[in-house]
Design a protein around this motif. Structure first.
Motif, short mmCIF file in Angstrom:
data_model
loop_
_atom_site.label_atom_id
_atom_site.label_comp_id
_atom_site.label_asym_id
_atom_site.label_seq_id
_atom_site.Cartn_x
_atom_site.Cartn_y
_atom_site.Cartn_z
N ILE A 23 -3.42 3.79 -2.14
CA ILE A 23 -3.55 2.80 -3.20
C ILE A 23 -2.96 1.47 -2.75
O ILE A 23 -2.02 1.43 -1.95
N SER A 24 -3.56 0.40 -3.24
CA SER A 24 -3.04 -0.95 -3.03
C SER A 24 -2.54 -1.44 -4.37
O SER A 24 -3.27 -1.41 -5.36
N SER A 84 -2.47 -4.90 -10.81
CA SER A 84 -3.70 -4.20 -10.44
C SER A 84 -3.41 -3.11 -9.40
O SER A 84 -2.42 -3.17 -8.68
N THR A 92 -0.78 4.27 -12.46
CA THR A 92 -1.83 3.74 -13.33
C THR A 92 -1.28 3.46 -14.73
O THR A 92 -1.59 2.43 -15.33
N LYS A 117 0.85 -1.19 0.00
CA LYS A 117 0.00 0.00 0.00
C LYS A 117 0.88 1.24 0.00
O LYS A 117 1.97 1.23 0.57
N ASP A 173 -5.79 -0.70 -6.58
CA ASP A 173 -7.05 -0.31 -5.95
C ASP A 173 -6.82 1.05 -5.32
O ASP A 173 -5.85 1.24 -4.59
N GLU A 174 -7.72 1.99 -5.58
CA GLU A 174 -7.57 3.35 -5.08
C GLU A 174 -8.64 3.66 -4.04
O GLU A 174 -9.80 3.33 -4.23
N ASP A 175 -8.22 4.29 -2.97
CA ASP A 175 -9.13 4.70 -1.90
C ASP A 175 -8.95 6.21 -1.69
O ASP A 175 -7.96 6.65 -1.09
#
Length: 129
Positions: free
Chosen positions: A121-122, A102, A75, A56, A104-106
Motif C-alpha cells: 500500500i501507498s 489516501s 483504511t 509504502k 493506494d493498494e497493490d
C-alpha cells in the motif's frame, strides 16, 4: 520497535515484519505576494503549512502479519478521519498528529478463495493541528 502510526506498530523481529519504505516528507511555508507600483512585489511570510508524508508498506502473510487486517485498519483511519500519532525512533514526525488522506493498494498475491497473501500500500498523510 521502529515507530508507529496510530495503532500500527512498525517493527522487525524474528516473528513479525511490519515496516515502511520510500518515505517522503514535504515541509513548506505560506507567503502573500504584495504588488508594488514599478517595483518587484514584496513577499510576506504568513506561516508554515501543514507537512505531508507519503510512504509504502508491504504486508506479507508469511512475515507474521495478516494483510487483510492491516489494510482494513489503515483504511478505517482514512475513511473515518482518525487523527493518529506518528512516531519514528522515539521522535514525533512533524507536530506528531496526522490524518491519512489516501491509500493506494497493490494486491501482489491472492490465493484460492480470496486469501490475501501479499499486498503493498501507498499511504499519503497530512499533519493535523
Amino acid at each position: 520497535m521502529i515507530g508507529y502510526f496510530g495503532d500500527v506498530i512498525f517493527e522487525t523481529s524474528d516473528r513479525r515484519i511490519c515496516t515502511f519504505n520510500n518515505m517522503k516528507r514535504t515541509i513548506s511555508a505560506s507567503y502573500s505576494e504584495h504588488n508594488r507600483y514599478k517595483k518587484k512585489s514584496e513577499r510576506e511570510f504568513e506561516g508554515p503549512k501543514n507537512q505531508s508524508v507519503s510512504f509504502k508498506m508491504k504486508f506479507v502473510a508469511g512475515h507474521g502479519v495478516r494483510p487483510w487486517n492491516m489494510v482494513h485498519e489503515i483504511t478505517l483511519y482514512c475513511e473515518q478521519g482518525k487523527v493518529c500519532p506518528f512516531v519514528i525512533g522515539g521522535h514525533k514526525v512533524g507536530g506528531g498528529k496526522w490524518t491519512i488522506d489516501s491509500i493506494d493498494e497493490d494486491y501482489r498475491e491472492v490465493w484460492n478463495r480470496g486469501e490475501l497473501v501479499s499486498v503493498e500500500i501507498s499511504v499519503s498523510a497530512t499533519e493535523y493541528h
